[in-house]
Design a protein around this motif. Structure first.
Motif, PDB file in Angstrom:
ATOM      1  N   GLU A 445       0.660  -1.287  -0.169  1.00  0.00           N
ATOM      2  CA  GLU A 445      -0.081   0.110   0.161  1.00  0.00           C
ATOM      3  C   GLU A 445       0.827   1.323   0.076  1.00  0.00           C
ATOM      4  O   GLU A 445       0.672   2.145  -0.733  1.00  0.00           O
ATOM      5  CB  GLU A 445      -0.848  -0.140   1.094  1.00  0.00           C
ATOM      6  N   TRP A 446       1.839   1.110   0.643  1.00  0.00           N
ATOM      7  CA  TRP A 446       2.746   2.393   0.860  1.00  0.00           C
ATOM      8  C   TRP A 446       3.492   2.519  -0.320  1.00  0.00           C
ATOM      9  O   TRP A 446       3.546   3.695  -1.017  1.00  0.00           O
ATOM     10  CB  TRP A 446       3.825   2.157   1.953  1.00  0.00           C
ATOM     11  N   ILE A 447       3.975   1.454  -1.024  1.00  0.00           N
ATOM     12  CA  ILE A 447       4.719   1.512  -2.303  1.00  0.00           C
ATOM     13  C   ILE A 447       3.779   2.074  -3.328  1.00  0.00           C
ATOM     14  O   ILE A 447       4.180   3.007  -3.984  1.00  0.00           O
ATOM     15  CB  ILE A 447       5.380   0.130  -2.837  1.00  0.00           C
ATOM     16  N   ARG A 448       2.636   1.858  -3.522  1.00  0.00           N
ATOM     17  CA  ARG A 448       1.700   2.001  -4.547  1.00  0.00           C
ATOM     18  C   ARG A 448       1.309   3.626  -4.238  1.00  0.00           C
ATOM     19  O   ARG A 448       1.264   4.389  -4.988  1.00  0.00           O
ATOM     20  CB  ARG A 448       0.350   1.556  -4.290  1.00  0.00           C
ATOM     21  N   ASN A 449       1.149   4.160  -2.770  1.00  0.00           N
ATOM     22  CA  ASN A 449       0.911   5.392  -2.667  1.00  0.00           C
ATOM     23  C   ASN A 449       1.646   6.301  -2.975  1.00  0.00           C
ATOM     24  O   ASN A 449       1.681   7.471  -3.330  1.00  0.00           O
ATOM     25  CB  ASN A 449       0.234   5.684  -1.031  1.00  0.00           C
ATOM     26  N   MET A 450       3.059   5.949  -2.741  1.00  0.00           N
ATOM     27  CA  MET A 450       4.432   6.932  -3.007  1.00  0.00           C
ATOM     28  C   MET A 450       4.793   6.701  -4.240  1.00  0.00           C
ATOM     29  O   MET A 450       5.874   7.334  -4.588  1.00  0.00           O
ATOM     30  CB  MET A 450       5.392   6.516  -1.858  1.00  0.00           C
ATOM     31  N   ASN A 451       4.017   5.968  -5.234  1.00  0.00           N
ATOM     32  CA  ASN A 451       4.312   5.880  -6.588  1.00  0.00           C
ATOM     33  C   ASN A 451       5.743   5.449  -6.696  1.00  0.00           C
ATOM     34  O   ASN A 451       6.488   5.956  -7.716  1.00  0.00           O
ATOM     35  CB  ASN A 451       4.028   7.146  -7.229  1.00  0.00           C
ATOM     36  N   VAL A 452       6.333   4.509  -5.835  1.00  0.00           N
ATOM     37  CA  VAL A 452       7.693   4.086  -5.855  1.00  0.00           C
ATOM     38  C   VAL A 452       7.940   3.316  -7.172  1.00  0.00           C
ATOM     39  O   VAL A 452       9.241   3.497  -7.867  1.00  0.00           O
ATOM     40  CB  VAL A 452       7.883   3.093  -4.719  1.00  0.00           C
ATOM     41  N   HIS A 453       7.238   2.762  -7.728  1.00  0.00           N
ATOM     42  CA  HIS A 453       7.382   1.728  -9.224  1.00  0.00           C
ATOM     43  C   HIS A 453       7.646   2.676 -10.290  1.00  0.00           C
ATOM     44  O   HIS A 453       8.287   2.324 -11.300  1.00  0.00           O
ATOM     45  CB  HIS A 453       6.081   1.192  -9.487  1.00  0.00           C
ATOM     46  N   SER A 454       7.286   4.115 -10.064  1.00  0.00           N
ATOM     47  CA  SER A 454       7.958   4.993 -11.170  1.00  0.00           C
ATOM     48  C   SER A 454       9.350   5.363 -10.938  1.00  0.00           C
ATOM     49  O   SER A 454      10.002   5.939 -12.141  1.00  0.00           O
ATOM     50  CB  SER A 454       6.997   6.302 -11.213  1.00  0.00           C
ATOM     51  N   LEU A 455      10.118   5.192 -10.043  1.00  0.00           N
ATOM     52  CA  LEU A 455      11.317   5.414  -9.941  1.00  0.00           C
ATOM     53  C   LEU A 455      12.164   4.217 -10.644  1.00  0.00           C
ATOM     54  O   LEU A 455      11.825   3.112 -10.824  1.00  0.00           O
ATOM     55  CB  LEU A 455      12.117   5.281  -8.483  1.00  0.00           C
ATOM     56  N   PRO A 456      13.527   4.647 -11.179  1.00  0.00           N
ATOM     57  CA  PRO A 456      14.393   3.713 -11.706  1.00  0.00           C
ATOM     58  C   PRO A 456      14.611   2.642 -10.603  1.00  0.00           C
ATOM     59  O   PRO A 456      14.887   2.972  -9.536  1.00  0.00           O
ATOM     60  CB  PRO A 456      15.534   4.216 -12.017  1.00  0.00           C
ATOM     61  N   HIS A 457      14.426   1.324 -10.970  1.00  0.00           N
ATOM     62  CA  HIS A 457      14.584   0.182 -10.062  1.00  0.00           C
ATOM     63  C   HIS A 457      13.559   0.164  -9.215  1.00  0.00           C
ATOM     64  O   HIS A 457      13.478  -0.724  -8.429  1.00  0.00           O
ATOM     65  CB  HIS A 457      16.074   0.266  -9.411  1.00  0.00           C
ATOM     66  N   GLY A 458      12.644   0.938  -9.122  1.00  0.00           N
ATOM     67  CA  GLY A 458      11.326   0.700  -8.053  1.00  0.00           C
ATOM     68  C   GLY A 458      11.590   0.711  -6.660  1.00  0.00           C
ATOM     69  O   GLY A 458      12.600   1.339  -6.217  1.00  0.00           O
ATOM     70  N   PRO A 459      11.050  -0.369  -6.107  1.00  0.00           N
ATOM     71  CA  PRO A 459      11.616  -0.632  -4.515  1.00  0.00           C
ATOM     72  C   PRO A 459      12.849  -1.655  -4.533  1.00  0.00           C
ATOM     73  O   PRO A 459      13.195  -1.769  -3.546  1.00  0.00           O
ATOM     74  CB  PRO A 459      10.318  -1.354  -4.123  1.00  0.00           C
ATOM     75  N   HIS A 460      13.363  -1.832  -5.719  1.00  0.00           N
ATOM     76  CA  HIS A 460      14.337  -2.764  -5.566  1.00  0.00           C
ATOM     77  C   HIS A 460      15.751  -2.155  -5.766  1.00  0.00           C
ATOM     78  O   HIS A 460      16.550  -2.069  -6.752  1.00  0.00           O
ATOM     79  CB  HIS A 460      14.451  -3.876  -6.845  1.00  0.00           C
ATOM     80  N   GLN A 461      15.845  -1.019  -4.579  1.00  0.00           N
ATOM     81  CA  GLN A 461      17.282  -0.350  -4.564  1.00  0.00           C
ATOM     82  C   GLN A 461      17.003   0.115  -3.150  1.00  0.00           C
ATOM     83  O   GLN A 461      16.407  -0.070  -2.350  1.00  0.00           O
ATOM     84  CB  GLN A 461      16.889   0.929  -5.235  1.00  0.00           C
ATOM     85  N   PRO A 462      18.466   0.517  -2.550  1.00  0.00           N
ATOM     86  CA  PRO A 462      18.623   0.995  -1.236  1.00  0.00           C
ATOM     87  C   PRO A 462      17.485   1.751  -0.792  1.00  0.00           C
ATOM     88  O   PRO A 462      17.381   3.164  -1.566  1.00  0.00           O
ATOM     89  CB  PRO A 462      20.000   1.506  -1.151  1.00  0.00           C
TER      90      PRO A 462
END
Length: 532
Positions: A445-462
């Motif tokens: 839910e947090w990842i979706r709300n913060m639009n993390v997937h729009s970042l390069p590498h999404g949540p798979h980064q430090p």
């Protein structure tokens, strides 16, 4: 503050001390900000527990002022204050849903003749969309506009029609032919002029079930279009009744003696099929099989709501993209508000919370209730109780922080150390790192709300836990879209007298990062090594 949105709480005839109102709004704003900030500190790394909203349930300020401040936070420009927005949204979601549940329970306690089908549909819509501006008056106004259009058509056909009278709708029209004229005019306006239609191409879209979306998009499913259709008909003096027909909700229109038990005394109306009028046999052709007479009977407003919520439940179960199962959770709340002792749905709710790993104490309460209602469920209840208790025990054991070393090969992507003073590349705030994770550890839910997937590498980064100079705690990604780094490196030197650094670093061929940080409250830092 947004005073225009607060006007509905005031009467033009009442005397109001605007100075006192302003003070009350100001104090409510401070209280809202305090609570939102406390959520960030208390629940940063976990789902907000059941008792996490206890402060909100005992507010010492007007709730509409409190909500107004939360809306101000959510409407902050751009992507500023994402952490505050995240928790403001959760709090507003909780507040509004609690109020809507109270309204729903009050609605269900009224006599049946005072339970408007339209109001029930609005309550469901509001609960599933608590952040949207949906109110009964607004929906009623839109329906009234459609009714007025029907009257205009009706006036051209029959200028003396009783539905054109000022008190039309208060008295039902007894003559079948006059009723037919109303239905013909309704079909002309709804399906020919306004182009309403059944959504055959996107039938399983949840928007088809929300009455305010039906009015905006002019499409829906049988039950939502039927609620709109019978509401308009009733305002024009024609009584239509809801029929819980399997697979395809219908309305019935009495052609014989009112209240007749003979299913052949009725014509059945398909609001999904442009108001087509059907015989009993044609109803069976519609779904492709024979059904018994009981399925042609009229149903109550509560049963209509049950079917609407049941549709949303089924959509929530099939939803594969929403990892938080928000639609399923909301529809279960609604169903259990109407039928609190339904064992099947109580068990589904317990399993859902268990699957999501949230609210283990509430899971135990639900399971205890199920066991009291139906002892034969002891096998499934016992299994969930055992594993929920194990989950609680594991959570108690996780008292110490996990020890992580940047020198480990698996953490080689982590560029920055604890204690480094940083400046956020995009938002410009100053901070100090106090923790890090090799990948994002927040929930879906947090990842979706913060639009993390729009970042390069999404949540798979430090990701870094940072203490910001305003006192808030945030969780920042290492890489940001269109820029090489989210966090600018800062060099820690032997502390100068003014604790001020103005340093330019060159990374690679073209990336120049400038940092000017003043942290009056930070302790002295010694030299830090910057990874190359």
């Amino acid at each position: 503050m947004w005073w225009p949105s607060l006007l509905k709480y005031y009467s033009q005839t009442d005397g109001v001390s605007w100075l006192e109102e302003y003070k009350a709004r100001h104090n409510a704003g401070l209280e809202a900000q305090r609570i939102v900030a406390s959520f960030s500190k208390r629940f940063f790394s976990e789902h907000v527990p059941c008792d996490g909203f206890s402060d909100i349930e005992t507010l010492g300020c007007p709730s509409h002022f409190f909500e107004d401040e939360l809306m101000c936070i959510l409407n902050m420009e751009g992507r500023k204050g994402l952490t505050w927005k995240y928790y403001a949204k959760k709090i507003l979601y909780f507040l509004r849903q609690q109020n809507i549940l109270k309204n729903l329970k009050e609605y269900l306690q009224r006599p049946t003749d005072r339970q408007s089908f339209l109001e029930g549909a609005v309550l469901i819509d509001q609960y599933c969309n608590p952040l949207s501006d949906i109110c009964l008056k607004s929906v009623e106004a839109q329906v009234n506009d459609i009714t007025d259009k029907v009257r205009k058509v009706l006036r051209t056909k029959n200028p003396r029609h009783p539905s054109l009278a000022s008190k039309a709708g208060e008295v039902l029209i007894p003559e079948v032919e006059l009723q037919r004229q109303v239905l013909d005019a309704m079909n002309c306006v709804l399906y020919e002029q306004l182009k309403y239609k059944g959504n055959e191409l996107d039938y399983y879209n949840s928007l088809n079930s929300y009455i305010h979306q039906v009015l905006i998009r002019r499409t829906g499913i049988p039950i939502s279009l039927s609620v709109l259709y019978l509401t308009i008909a009733r305002q024009l003096g024609v009584k239509l009744e809801p029929v819980n027909f399997p697979s395809h909700f219908l309305l019935r229109w009495c052609q014989g003696k009112e209240g007749s038990a003979d299913i052949f005394d009725y014509t059945y109306i398909d609001a999904f099929g442009k108001g087509k009028q059907l015989t009993v046999k044609e109803c069976e052709y519609l779904i492709g099989h024979h059904v018994t007479e009981e399925f042609y009977g009229v149903v109550t407003s509560k049963e209509v709501l049950q079917r609407m919520v049941g549709n949303l439940l089924n959509l929530g179960k099939r939803e594969s993209t929403d990892q938080s199962y928000q639609l399923l959770r909301d529809s279960l709340d609604l169903y259990l508000a109407m039928y609190p002792d339904n064992v099947q749905h109580l068990m589904l709710q317990a399993r859902l919370y268990f699957h999501l790993g949230i609210w283990p104490e509430k899971v135990l309460d639900i399971l205890q209730h199920i066991q009291a209602l139906d002892p034969s469920q002891h096998g499934a209840v016992g299994y969930l109780v055992q594993h929920t208790l194990e989950h609680i025990e594991r959570r108690k054991e996780e008292v110490g922080p996990e020890v992580k070393h940047r020198s480990d090969e698996k953490h080689k992507e982590v560029c920055f150390s604890i204690g480094l003073i940083m400046k956020h590349k995009r938002y410009g705030y100053n901070c100090v790192i106090y923790g890090w994770d090799p990948a994002c550890m927040m929930g879906h839910e947090w990842i979706r709300n913060m639009n993390v997937h729009s970042l390069p590498h999404g949540p798979h980064q430090p990701f870094y836990n940072v203490l910001v100079e305003d006192g808030s705690c945030r969780y920042a990604a290492q890489v940001v879209q269109y820029e090489k780094m989210v966090l600018c490196k800062a060099v820690g030197l032997h502390q100068p007298a003014e604790r001020t650094w103005n340093i330019t670093l060159s990374l690679g061929r073209s990336l120049t990062l400038t940092l000017a940080v003043i942290f009056q409250s930070l302790p002295a830092f010694t030299t830090y090594q910057i990874p190359s």
